[in-house]
Write a protein that holds these residues in place. Structure first.
Motif, PDB file in Angstrom:
ATOM      1  N   ILE A 190       1.147   6.418  12.243  1.00  0.00           N
ATOM      2  CA  ILE A 190       0.591   5.187  11.694  1.00  0.00           C
ATOM      3  C   ILE A 190      -0.416   4.555  12.640  1.00  0.00           C
ATOM      4  O   ILE A 190      -1.366   3.893  12.208  1.00  0.00           O
ATOM      5  N   ALA A 191      -0.255   4.783  13.945  1.00  0.00           N
ATOM      6  CA  ALA A 191      -1.199   4.208  14.909  1.00  0.00           C
ATOM      7  C   ALA A 191      -2.586   4.811  14.760  1.00  0.00           C
ATOM      8  O   ALA A 191      -3.578   4.176  15.140  1.00  0.00           O
ATOM      9  N   ASP A 192      -2.665   6.014  14.212  1.00  0.00           N
ATOM     10  CA  ASP A 192      -3.962   6.688  14.055  1.00  0.00           C
ATOM     11  C   ASP A 192      -4.622   6.393  12.717  1.00  0.00           C
ATOM     12  O   ASP A 192      -5.750   6.849  12.482  1.00  0.00           O
ATOM     13  N   LEU A 193      -3.945   5.666  11.837  1.00  0.00           N
ATOM     14  CA  LEU A 193      -4.465   5.424  10.490  1.00  0.00           C
ATOM     15  C   LEU A 193      -5.275   4.140  10.386  1.00  0.00           C
ATOM     16  O   LEU A 193      -5.779   3.817   9.310  1.00  0.00           O
ATOM     17  N   ASN A 194      -5.372   3.410  11.464  1.00  0.00           N
ATOM     18  CA  ASN A 194      -6.163   2.168  11.492  1.00  0.00           C
ATOM     19  C   ASN A 194      -5.676   1.169  10.452  1.00  0.00           C
ATOM     20  O   ASN A 194      -6.465   0.507   9.766  1.00  0.00           O
ATOM     21  N   VAL A 195      -4.341   1.072  10.327  1.00  0.00           N
ATOM     22  CA  VAL A 195      -3.746   0.112   9.396  1.00  0.00           C
ATOM     23  C   VAL A 195      -2.479  -0.443  10.041  1.00  0.00           C
ATOM     24  O   VAL A 195      -1.714   0.291  10.678  1.00  0.00           O
ATOM     25  N   ALA A 196      -2.267  -1.744   9.915  1.00  0.00           N
ATOM     26  CA  ALA A 196      -1.094  -2.382  10.497  1.00  0.00           C
ATOM     27  C   ALA A 196       0.101  -2.259   9.563  1.00  0.00           C
ATOM     28  O   ALA A 196      -0.050  -2.172   8.338  1.00  0.00           O
ATOM     29  N   LYS A 210       0.853  -1.191   0.000  1.00  0.00           N
ATOM     30  CA  LYS A 210       0.000   0.000   0.000  1.00  0.00           C
ATOM     31  C   LYS A 210       0.888   1.240   0.000  1.00  0.00           C
ATOM     32  O   LYS A 210       1.130   1.844   1.050  1.00  0.00           O
ATOM     33  N   PRO A 211       1.401   1.621  -1.175  1.00  0.00           N
ATOM     34  CA  PRO A 211       2.350   2.743  -1.229  1.00  0.00           C
ATOM     35  C   PRO A 211       1.753   4.070  -0.810  1.00  0.00           C
ATOM     36  O   PRO A 211       2.486   4.991  -0.460  1.00  0.00           O
ATOM     37  N   GLN A 212       0.386   4.195  -0.831  1.00  0.00           N
ATOM     38  CA  GLN A 212      -0.206   5.478  -0.477  1.00  0.00           C
ATOM     39  C   GLN A 212       0.015   5.833   0.983  1.00  0.00           C
ATOM     40  O   GLN A 212      -0.170   6.992   1.381  1.00  0.00           O
ATOM     41  N   PHE A 213       0.423   4.857   1.805  1.00  0.00           N
ATOM     42  CA  PHE A 213       0.662   5.125   3.222  1.00  0.00           C
ATOM     43  C   PHE A 213       2.104   5.540   3.501  1.00  0.00           C
ATOM     44  O   PHE A 213       2.420   5.923   4.632  1.00  0.00           O
ATOM     45  N   LEU A 214       2.981   5.461   2.509  1.00  0.00           N
ATOM     46  CA  LEU A 214       4.373   5.829   2.718  1.00  0.00           C
ATOM     47  C   LEU A 214       4.575   7.324   2.480  1.00  0.00           C
ATOM     48  O   LEU A 214       3.893   7.936   1.667  1.00  0.00           O
ATOM     49  N   GLU A 215       5.538   7.872   3.196  1.00  0.00           N
ATOM     50  CA  GLU A 215       5.855   9.292   3.073  1.00  0.00           C
ATOM     51  C   GLU A 215       7.278   9.447   2.548  1.00  0.00           C
ATOM     52  O   GLU A 215       8.152   8.629   2.836  1.00  0.00           O
ATOM     53  N   GLN A 216       7.511  10.506   1.786  1.00  0.00           N
ATOM     54  CA  GLN A 216       8.858  10.835   1.348  1.00  0.00           C
ATOM     55  C   GLN A 216       9.613  11.457   2.511  1.00  0.00           C
ATOM     56  O   GLN A 216       9.145  12.415   3.134  1.00  0.00           O
ATOM     57  N   LYS A 217      10.792  10.904   2.800  1.00  0.00           N
ATOM     58  CA  LYS A 217      11.594  11.359   3.931  1.00  0.00           C
ATOM     59  C   LYS A 217      12.840  12.123   3.502  1.00  0.00           C
ATOM     60  O   LYS A 217      13.670  12.474   4.334  1.00  0.00           O
TER      61      LYS A 217
END
Length: 280
Positions: free
Chosen positions: A209-215, A191-198
């Motif tokens: 990530i804990a608030d996104l309801n996804v493991a 699920k690349p939409q959950f990754l951020e550019q660092k």
């Protein structure tokens, strides 16, 4: 400020964000392993006026009933396009390129805020000395490359040659004829939409990530054990970015036209207000 100015101003701020995305893609056209981003828009809240009181009069109408007056558009999503980039042969032993979409190396980013695991497609690796006889495998920015157990890859002794197998195993042949083997840390991004550019051509998990309801295991799959067979790496090559300059230039021209249109709307609205205020 009238409704036209508000609508145009809202849209201008969002067009500027898309322009930043396009310019960022163009700036990284020669960055190894870079994946371009694509912006999509959606309407902001709109107000509906039901000017026809009798619904029967709206029969056979092709457009929705009533009159909708919006307040502009907003940038809905900036998604990573994971398509495979072209491969460039370098004939350098520590250059590696993935030949499957969605696979990333694990590296350890070190900053003032501590250390964190990041992900990159840039396989241009180097050795940095830790002591007279010990070297560590690092990225071009000096970040340690991790193995399948999330440990930095260190090699003791003098190495005469390197071999990288298709399933991501690094084999170092020493001067005395012995070999040392390491399984490179590789993940599959689901699920690349959950990754951020660092920054530095690195991707990472969001801090909230804990608030996104996804493991985390739903976003990434570590390709260890039996899953190593899914890894596909080519040695002595680098993956080029998947940025298409002709497409980015076309998008930029369209953006400029949209920007000019919204700016012109503000100018016309200002002229109309001046005419109304000048009526005696």
């Amino acid at each position: 400020m009238n409704r036209t100015m508000i609508t145009a101003t809202n849209t201008l701020s969002q067009l500027q964000k898309q322009m930043d995305i396009v310019s960022h893609n163009m700036a990284n056209i020669d960055t190894s392993g870079y994946k371009r981003r694509e912006a999509s828009f959606t309407d902001l809240l709109f107000q509906q006026f039901n000017n026809q009181q009798n619904p029967a009069e709206e029969m056979n109408r092709l457009t929705p009933n009533g009159i909708r007056q919006g307040v502009g558009a907003k940038l809905a999503q900036s998604k990573i396009v994971m398509t495979q980039g072209s491969l460039k042969n370098t004939e350098r032993a520590l250059d590696m390129a993935f030949t499957k979409e969605g696979q990333y190396f694990r590296v350890l980013e070190q900053s003032d805020n501590g250390t964190a695991v990041r992900y990159t497609r840039d396989g241009a690796f180097y050795l940095t000395p830790l002591s007279e006889s010990e070297n560590m495998l690092v990225t071009g920015n000096g970040y340690p490359v991790l193995d399948e157990n999330n440990n930095p890859i260190t090699i003791n002794g003098q190495v005469s040659d390197y071999l990288v197998t298709q399933n991501g195993r690094l084999v170092a042949t020493m001067d005395n004829g012995t070999t040392r083997e390491f399984n490179l840390g590789v993940v599959q991004v689901n699920k690349p939409q959950f990754l951020e550019q660092k920054g530095g051509n690195l991707l990472g998990l969001p801090e909230n990530i804990a608030d996104l309801n996804v493991a985390e295991n739903e976003i990434l799959t570590e390709l260890n054990g039996q899953l190593r067979s899914e890894v596909s790496i080519q040695q002595r090559a680098l993956e080029q970015s998947n940025v298409d300059m002709s497409k980015e230039m076309t998008d930029l021209i369209n953006l400029q036209r949209a920007y000019q249109f919204q700016s012109r709307s503000i100018s016309i609205a200002d002229q109309m207000m001046g005419l109304v205020n000048g009526i005696r």
